[in-house]
Design a protein around this motif. Structure first.
Motif, short mmCIF file in Angstrom:
data_model
loop_
_atom_site.label_atom_id
_atom_site.label_comp_id
_atom_site.label_asym_id
_atom_site.label_seq_id
_atom_site.Cartn_x
_atom_site.Cartn_y
_atom_site.Cartn_z
N ASN A 101 0.84 -1.20 0.00
CA ASN A 101 0.00 0.00 0.00
C ASN A 101 0.87 1.25 0.00
O ASN A 101 2.07 1.18 0.30
CB ASN A 101 -0.91 0.00 1.23
N ALA A 102 0.27 2.36 -0.33
CA ALA A 102 1.00 3.63 -0.38
C ALA A 102 0.26 4.70 0.40
O ALA A 102 -0.97 4.68 0.51
CB ALA A 102 1.21 4.09 -1.82
N ILE A 103 1.02 5.62 0.93
CA ILE A 103 0.48 6.79 1.62
C ILE A 103 0.94 8.03 0.86
O ILE A 103 2.11 8.14 0.48
CB ILE A 103 0.98 6.86 3.07
N CYS A 104 0.01 8.95 0.63
CA CYS A 104 0.33 10.21 -0.04
C CYS A 104 0.18 11.35 0.95
O CYS A 104 -0.91 11.90 1.12
CB CYS A 104 -0.59 10.42 -1.24
N PRO A 105 1.26 11.72 1.63
CA PRO A 105 1.18 12.84 2.57
C PRO A 105 1.01 14.17 1.85
O PRO A 105 1.53 14.37 0.74
CB PRO A 105 2.53 12.80 3.30
N GLY A 106 0.29 15.07 2.49
CA GLY A 106 0.27 16.46 2.05
C GLY A 106 1.38 17.22 2.75
O GLY A 106 2.42 16.63 3.08
N PRO A 107 1.21 18.51 2.98
CA PRO A 107 2.25 19.29 3.65
C PRO A 107 2.50 18.80 5.08
O PRO A 107 1.57 18.76 5.89
CB PRO A 107 1.66 20.71 3.66
N VAL A 108 3.71 18.39 5.35
CA VAL A 108 4.10 17.88 6.67
C VAL A 108 5.33 18.65 7.13
O VAL A 108 6.24 18.92 6.33
CB VAL A 108 4.40 16.37 6.60
N GLU A 109 5.36 18.97 8.40
CA GLU A 109 6.52 19.66 8.96
C GLU A 109 7.67 18.69 9.13
O GLU A 109 7.69 17.86 10.05
CB GLU A 109 6.15 20.28 10.31
N THR A 110 8.62 18.74 8.21
CA THR A 110 9.82 17.91 8.27
C THR A 110 11.02 18.76 7.89
O THR A 110 10.87 19.82 7.26
CB THR A 110 9.73 16.72 7.30
N ALA A 152 -2.95 -2.68 -2.44
CA ALA A 152 -3.02 -1.81 -3.63
C ALA A 152 -3.74 -0.51 -3.32
O ALA A 152 -4.17 0.19 -4.25
CB ALA A 152 -3.69 -2.53 -4.79
N ASP A 153 -3.86 -0.15 -2.06
CA ASP A 153 -4.55 1.08 -1.69
C ASP A 153 -3.58 2.26 -1.70
O ASP A 153 -2.39 2.10 -1.42
CB ASP A 153 -5.19 0.94 -0.32
N VAL A 154 -4.11 3.43 -2.02
CA VAL A 154 -3.33 4.68 -1.98
C VAL A 154 -4.12 5.65 -1.11
O VAL A 154 -5.19 6.12 -1.49
CB VAL A 154 -3.12 5.25 -3.39
N LEU A 155 -3.59 5.91 0.06
CA LEU A 155 -4.30 6.70 1.07
C LEU A 155 -3.74 8.12 1.13
O LEU A 155 -2.55 8.31 1.37
CB LEU A 155 -4.17 6.04 2.44
N SER A 156 -4.60 9.10 0.93
CA SER A 156 -4.20 10.50 1.10
C SER A 156 -4.27 10.88 2.57
O SER A 156 -5.31 10.70 3.21
CB SER A 156 -5.11 11.42 0.29
N VAL A 157 -3.18 11.40 3.09
CA VAL A 157 -3.14 11.93 4.46
C VAL A 157 -2.63 13.36 4.31
O VAL A 157 -1.44 13.64 4.44
CB VAL A 157 -2.23 11.10 5.38
N ASP A 158 -3.55 14.26 3.96
CA ASP A 158 -3.14 15.57 3.46
C ASP A 158 -3.97 16.73 3.98
O ASP A 158 -3.95 17.82 3.41
CB ASP A 158 -3.19 15.57 1.93
N GLY A 159 -4.72 16.50 5.06
CA GLY A 159 -5.53 17.59 5.59
C GLY A 159 -6.65 18.03 4.67
O GLY A 159 -7.17 19.14 4.81
N GLY A 160 -7.02 17.16 3.72
CA GLY A 160 -8.08 17.50 2.78
C GLY A 160 -7.64 18.38 1.63
O GLY A 160 -8.48 18.89 0.88
N ALA A 161 -6.34 18.54 1.44
CA ALA A 161 -5.85 19.49 0.43
C ALA A 161 -6.33 19.15 -0.97
O ALA A 161 -6.79 20.02 -1.71
CB ALA A 161 -4.32 19.52 0.47
N LEU A 162 -6.24 17.88 -1.37
CA LEU A 162 -6.61 17.51 -2.74
C LEU A 162 -8.10 17.72 -2.98
O LEU A 162 -8.50 18.25 -4.02
CB LEU A 162 -6.24 16.06 -3.00
N ARG A 163 -8.92 17.34 -2.03
CA ARG A 163 -10.35 17.47 -2.22
C ARG A 163 -10.78 18.93 -2.24
O ARG A 163 -11.62 19.34 -3.05
CB ARG A 163 -11.09 16.70 -1.13
N LEU A 164 -10.21 19.72 -1.35
CA LEU A 164 -10.57 21.14 -1.31
C LEU A 164 -10.16 21.83 -2.60
O LEU A 164 -10.92 22.62 -3.17
CB LEU A 164 -9.89 21.81 -0.11
N ARG A 165 -8.97 21.51 -3.10
CA ARG A 165 -8.50 22.14 -4.32
C ARG A 165 -9.38 21.73 -5.51
O ARG A 165 -9.72 22.55 -6.36
CB ARG A 165 -7.04 21.76 -4.59
#
Length: 261
Positions: free
Chosen positions: A184-193, A241-254
């Motif tokens: 599986n994959a994770i798609c992070p949005g903006p993260v403080e790193t 085979a899942d791709v999970l967005s962990v992005d604070g809703g950025a993609l959906r809002l945009r």
């Protein structure tokens, strides 16, 4: 640490000397896994290990350049020797340095380095870890991609490399499902790193003007670690085979804002 959601498991986390990788390594150790902390910067990896062992966890540090087949093979061998095998692989190591906002200004060497680390690194780590996962009767691979792989992507090289991570995730899930290996994959949005902070500090762009968030804060490494823990645990035994967005809703809002234009 005999109790936890992945108790008794052995995990490799690449790029675990800082940022998201460190967050995942610490989370996994807290949940009972023995962790190989792999990173180019050995001192940073050792600091992660020190934080884990101070809390009663088990971990080893291995200097690993994920673009080197020899380094990756040694990383896996060290894990098998120390912990008896590999149950979980988290491909987190990645870079974005050298990318540009205009493709015609991008140097080929920079493009190639980003591809080597972000995509070829995933290939090599999977290639050398899969035999151990098969020998253990199955396991979990978690690939850290990016919101740039599936949404607006200002930097083409980084986006292309992470798009490749999403593609290889789905291919491996198909290839190794019969071996009880979930991918599986994770798609992070903006993260403080440290990496994201360095990109902002470079002046390449003010991503506050590019990124919209439904949740009005940047993510933390712990936010991504919690998602990785789910994929690594038996709670996700029917998820691949899942791709999970962990992005604070950025993609959906945009997407909603673009539809409204």
């Amino acid at each position: 640490m005999s109790r936890g959601r992945i108790a008794g498991k052995s995990a490799i986390v690449t790029g675990a000397g800082s940022g998201i990788g460190r967050g995942i390594a610490k989370c996994f150790a807290e949940q009972g896994a023995a962790v190989t902390v792999a990173d180019m910067a050995l001192e940073a990896a050792e600091e992660t290990v020190a934080q884990i062992t101070a809390s009663g966890g088990r971990a080893i540090a291995v200097r690993t350049n994920v673009t080197s087949a020899e380094d990756v093979a040694s990383m896996v061998d060290a894990t098998v020797t120390e912990f008896g095998g590999v149950d979980i692989l988290v491909n987190n190591a990645g870079i974005s340095f050298g990318d540009t906002l205009k493709l015609h200004e991008l140097e080929q060497d920079a493009w190639q380095l980003i591809m080597d680390v972000n995509l070829t690194g995933v290939f090599l780590c999977c290639k050398h870890t899969l035999p151990s996962l098969i020998a253990r009767g199955g396991g979990s691979i978690v690939n850290i991609a990016s919101a740039a792989a599936i949404g607006m992507a200002p930097r083409a090289a980084y986006a292309a490399s992470k798009g490749g991570v999403v593609a290889i995730t789905r291919s491996l899930a198909f290839q190794y499902g019969e071996n009880n290996i979930r991918v599986n994959a994770i798609c992070p949005g903006p993260v403080e790193t440290p990496m994201s902070n360095a990109v902002r500090a470079s002046g390449m762009y003010d991503d506050d003007g590019i990124v919209d968030l439904s949740i009005k804060r940047r993510g933390t490494p712990e936010d991504i670690a919690n998602a990785a823990l789910y994929f690594a645990s038996d709670e996700a035994r029917y998820v691949t085979a899942d791709v999970l967005s962990v992005d604070g809703g950025a993609l959906r809002l945009r997407a909603e804002r673009f539809r409204g234009r």
